[in-house]
Design a protein around this motif. Sequence first.
Motif, PDB file in Angstrom:
ATOM      1  N   ALA A 296       0.803  -1.215   0.000  1.00 39.92           N
ATOM      2  CA  ALA A 296       0.000   0.000   0.000  1.00 39.92           C
ATOM      3  C   ALA A 296       0.839   1.268   0.000  1.00 39.92           C
ATOM      4  CB  ALA A 296      -0.923   0.005   1.219  1.00 39.92           C
ATOM      5  N   GLY A 297       2.148   1.113   0.090  1.00 41.34           N
ATOM      6  CA  GLY A 297       3.017   2.283   0.070  1.00 41.34           C
ATOM      7  C   GLY A 297       3.450   2.770   1.427  1.00 41.34           C
ATOM      8  N   VAL A 298       3.156   2.027   2.491  1.00 42.78           N
ATOM      9  CA  VAL A 298       3.593   2.415   3.831  1.00 42.78           C
ATOM     10  C   VAL A 298       5.097   2.141   3.949  1.00 42.78           C
ATOM     11  CG1 VAL A 298       3.283   2.006   6.302  1.00 42.78           C
ATOM     12  CG2 VAL A 298       1.320   1.880   4.760  1.00 42.78           C
ATOM     13  N   PRO A 299       5.887   3.076   4.494  1.00 45.86           N
ATOM     14  CA  PRO A 299       7.325   2.835   4.646  1.00 45.86           C
ATOM     15  C   PRO A 299       7.605   1.580   5.467  1.00 45.86           C
ATOM     16  CG  PRO A 299       6.822   5.146   5.021  1.00 45.86           C
ATOM     17  CD  PRO A 299       5.513   4.438   4.902  1.00 45.86           C
ATOM     18  N   LEU A 300       8.731   0.941   5.163  1.00 49.09           N
ATOM     19  CA  LEU A 300       9.041  -0.348   5.788  1.00 49.09           C
ATOM     20  C   LEU A 300       9.161  -0.231   7.301  1.00 49.09           C
ATOM     21  CD1 LEU A 300       9.677  -3.334   5.454  1.00 49.09           C
ATOM     22  CD2 LEU A 300      12.075  -2.718   5.075  1.00 49.09           C
ATOM     23  N   MET A 301       9.810   0.824   7.793  1.00 54.33           N
ATOM     24  CA  MET A 301       9.969   0.976   9.237  1.00 54.33           C
ATOM     25  C   MET A 301       8.614   1.123   9.918  1.00 54.33           C
ATOM     26  SD  MET A 301      13.106   0.653   9.953  1.00 54.33           S
ATOM     27  CE  MET A 301      12.952   1.178  11.640  1.00 54.33           C
ATOM     28  N   GLN A 302       7.761   1.940   9.366  1.00 48.81           N
ATOM     29  CA  GLN A 302       6.433   2.110   9.949  1.00 48.81           C
ATOM     30  C   GLN A 302       5.619   0.829   9.838  1.00 48.81           C
ATOM     31  OE1 GLN A 302       4.174   5.294   8.193  1.00 48.81           O
ATOM     32  NE2 GLN A 302       2.393   4.987   9.528  1.00 48.81           N
ATOM     33  N   ALA A 303       5.776   0.107   8.718  1.00 49.96           N
ATOM     34  CA  ALA A 303       5.050  -1.155   8.558  1.00 49.96           C
ATOM     35  C   ALA A 303       5.496  -2.182   9.594  1.00 49.96           C
ATOM     36  CB  ALA A 303       5.267  -1.692   7.145  1.00 49.96           C
ATOM     37  N   LEU A 304       6.799  -2.271   9.850  1.00 54.05           N
ATOM     38  CA  LEU A 304       7.289  -3.199  10.872  1.00 54.05           C
ATOM     39  C   LEU A 304       6.801  -2.811  12.253  1.00 54.05           C
ATOM     40  CD1 LEU A 304      10.958  -3.762   9.626  1.00 54.05           C
ATOM     41  CD2 LEU A 304       9.127  -5.464   9.693  1.00 54.05           C
ATOM     42  N   GLU A 305       6.743  -1.516  12.531  1.00 54.94           N
ATOM     43  CA  GLU A 305       6.249  -1.062  13.828  1.00 54.94           C
ATOM     44  C   GLU A 305       4.775  -1.429  14.009  1.00 54.94           C
ATOM     45  OE1 GLU A 305       5.932   3.050  16.497  1.00 54.94           O
ATOM     46  OE2 GLU A 305       6.731   3.091  14.445  1.00 54.94           O
ATOM     47  N   ILE A 306       3.982  -1.245  12.961  1.00 57.20           N
ATOM     48  CA  ILE A 306       2.562  -1.599  13.038  1.00 57.20           C
ATOM     49  C   ILE A 306       2.393  -3.106  13.204  1.00 57.20           C
ATOM     50  CG2 ILE A 306       0.403  -1.612  11.736  1.00 57.20           C
ATOM     51  CD1 ILE A 306       1.292   1.016  10.452  1.00 57.20           C
ATOM     52  N   CYS A 307       3.201  -3.885  12.508  1.00 60.92           N
ATOM     53  CA  CYS A 307       3.134  -5.344  12.644  1.00 60.92           C
ATOM     54  C   CYS A 307       3.468  -5.778  14.065  1.00 60.92           C
ATOM     55  CB  CYS A 307       4.081  -6.009  11.656  1.00 60.92           C
ATOM     56  SG  CYS A 307       3.587  -5.874   9.928  1.00 60.92           S
ATOM     57  N   GLY A 308       4.476  -5.135  14.662  1.00 62.91           N
ATOM     58  CA  GLY A 308       4.820  -5.470  16.033  1.00 62.91           C
ATOM     59  C   GLY A 308       3.711  -5.136  17.013  1.00 62.91           C
ATOM     60  N   GLU A 309       3.069  -3.984  16.830  1.00 69.88           N
ATOM     61  CA  GLU A 309       1.988  -3.600  17.723  1.00 69.88           C
ATOM     62  C   GLU A 309       0.758  -4.478  17.532  1.00 69.88           C
ATOM     63  OE1 GLU A 309       2.122  -1.471  20.138  1.00 69.88           O
ATOM     64  OE2 GLU A 309       4.200  -0.899  19.697  1.00 69.88           O
ATOM     65  N   ALA A 310       0.559  -4.989  16.332  1.00 72.34           N
ATOM     66  CA  ALA A 310      -0.614  -5.822  16.068  1.00 72.34           C
ATOM     67  C   ALA A 310      -0.440  -7.263  16.518  1.00 72.34           C
ATOM     68  CB  ALA A 310      -0.942  -5.802  14.572  1.00 72.34           C
ATOM     69  N   THR A 311       0.780  -7.654  16.914  1.00 68.61           N
ATOM     70  CA  THR A 311       1.046  -9.027  17.338  1.00 68.61           C
ATOM     71  C   THR A 311       0.768  -9.168  18.825  1.00 68.61           C
ATOM     72  OG1 THR A 311       2.764  -9.235  15.647  1.00 68.61           O
ATOM     73  CG2 THR A 311       2.769 -10.850  17.422  1.00 68.61           C
ATOM     74  N   ARG A 312      -0.032 -10.153  19.196  1.00 66.84           N
ATOM     75  CA  ARG A 312      -0.396 -10.340  20.601  1.00 66.84           C
ATOM     76  C   ARG A 312       0.646 -11.113  21.382  1.00 66.84           C
ATOM     77  NH1 ARG A 312      -6.868 -11.905  20.240  1.00 66.84           N
ATOM     78  NH2 ARG A 312      -7.551  -9.967  19.228  1.00 66.84           N
ATOM     79  N   ASN A 313       1.385 -11.990  20.711  1.00 70.84           N
ATOM     80  CA  ASN A 313       2.382 -12.792  21.409  1.00 70.84           C
ATOM     81  C   ASN A 313       3.622 -11.952  21.679  1.00 70.84           C
ATOM     82  OD1 ASN A 313       4.801 -14.835  21.459  1.00 70.84           O
ATOM     83  ND2 ASN A 313       2.966 -16.052  21.844  1.00 70.84           N
ATOM     84  N   ALA A 319      10.696 -10.322  18.615  1.00 69.89           N
ATOM     85  CA  ALA A 319      11.447 -10.689  17.413  1.00 69.89           C
ATOM     86  C   ALA A 319      11.239  -9.659  16.303  1.00 69.89           C
ATOM     87  CB  ALA A 319      11.021 -12.082  16.943  1.00 69.89           C
ATOM     88  N   ILE A 320      10.013  -9.210  16.119  1.00 69.65           N
ATOM     89  CA  ILE A 320       9.733  -8.198  15.084  1.00 69.65           C
ATOM     90  C   ILE A 320      10.419  -6.881  15.427  1.00 69.65           C
ATOM     91  CG2 ILE A 320       7.899  -6.883  13.962  1.00 69.65           C
ATOM     92  CD1 ILE A 320       6.074  -9.302  14.410  1.00 69.65           C
ATOM     93  N   ASP A 321      10.404  -6.497  16.697  1.00 68.95           N
ATOM     94  CA  ASP A 321      11.091  -5.265  17.103  1.00 68.95           C
ATOM     95  C   ASP A 321      12.592  -5.357  16.859  1.00 68.95           C
ATOM     96  OD1 ASP A 321       8.679  -4.213  17.855  1.00 68.95           O
ATOM     97  OD2 ASP A 321       8.900  -4.716  19.983  1.00 68.95           O
ATOM     98  N   GLY A 322      13.166  -6.552  17.090  1.00 63.68           N
ATOM     99  CA  GLY A 322      14.589  -6.726  16.804  1.00 63.68           C
ATOM    100  C   GLY A 322      14.900  -6.600  15.321  1.00 63.68           C
ATOM    101  N   VAL A 323      14.030  -7.139  14.485  1.00 59.15           N
ATOM    102  CA  VAL A 323      14.206  -6.992  13.033  1.00 59.15           C
ATOM    103  C   VAL A 323      14.100  -5.523  12.637  1.00 59.15           C
ATOM    104  CG1 VAL A 323      13.221  -7.585  10.792  1.00 59.15           C
ATOM    105  CG2 VAL A 323      13.398  -9.335  12.569  1.00 59.15           C
TER     106      VAL A 323
END
Length: 418
Positions: A296-313, A319-323
């Motif tokens: 969708a055009g979201v920057p990679l850093m922001q996309a990784l941050e959103i993925c980390g926040e959306a993960t419940r485990n 692990a996502i934050d480390g990446v």
Amino acid sequence: MLVSWRCLTARRHQKRSFERRSLPGDAYNQAPEPVRTPQMPEKLRKRRERLAQATSSKAERPAVAGASKRRRRKVSRQAKTAFTSQLATLQDAGLPIVRSLRVLEGQMPAGPLKVVTLEIADEVESGSSLSEAMGKHPGIFDELYVSMVKAGETSGALTTIFNRLAEFMEKTEALIRKIRGAMIYPIVVLMVALGILTFIMVQVVPQFEDTFRQLGGDLPAVTRALIGTSRWMVDNILLLLFIPVVLWGIYKLIAMTAGGRRFFHSRNIRRPLFGGIVLKSYISRFCRTLATLSGAGVPLMQALEICGEATRNLVVKEAIDGVREAVREGEPMARPMGETGVFDDIVVNMVDVGEETGELDRMLMRIADNNEAEVDTKVSALVSILEPILIVIMAGIVGFIVIALFLPLLEIREMLGK
């Protein structure tokens, strides 16, 4: 000269009249004094303050109530998925966004989503952007949703974004439904079995105990063990009902701490049978979310941050934050993903190939599809294995009870036959 003298005389006459009127003793020419009540200004001031407080409280009360309702508004994942799919269909048909929202609001049943849709339509119609209007309802539209809508508004591809969101939410919902549906059957069977066993031990076995006591004689060891267990359950029935509640409370208290939450989350993805399925479902959702955001055009850093926040485990989130931190320092994604120990070699290699070829989005989608298919296969296999195992266990327990109850009756029959 004569005119000047007359003007001077007239002015002197006016001055005398003015001085005469201002004498204190003249009752006719003195202006009446206003009636003064020292208490009136204080009363007016108090009334003015009460009126201002009432007006401000009336003005603030709806806003506060609306804010509290806005924070409390929750809708189901199924309802939000249906909303996104229908909105994507209306956008494909070429309808303006405000009209699409009005159409959806008119078709919805009464509920929080209907109210929120109406509010969003009003705000967009008044000049706000769709992402801003949705961002005011974080209980319904999370950061992932709002970020994708904002990216669609920026790129002018809002219809494409809603189609991707609808596909993403439908597949995520399908995966969750498969896992829950597969787990519900064994849990229901187990609960029903426990209920039947409890009824037998509390109601049926004591009746046999009275019969054996009237007949007299020595009981077999198996029967004595069954009767002893039945007596303990009857005497401690309240304790048996209270133990699960206590254990659940202890679990919740431990899970409230950071260390306890991390321990349970770690065990959740590493326990036998179920751990691999849960981990693959988390990885599948991460890959699909990242691919959708990146496409969708979201920057990679922001996309990784959103993925980390959306993960419940918590373990997967770390692990996502480390990446993300490694990518911030200029490293590719594949190497830090392999070092986390959460992502398997296939996922790491496919991400590496995607980064080298510039088709990371397509590779992530393929990883998500493969993991979802594997999760579906494993869940079906697990259910097919658990079903006969539960049946064998229940048959063994019921068989033990039947043998323990009827063995003394068989011995008595043999004694009577002799």
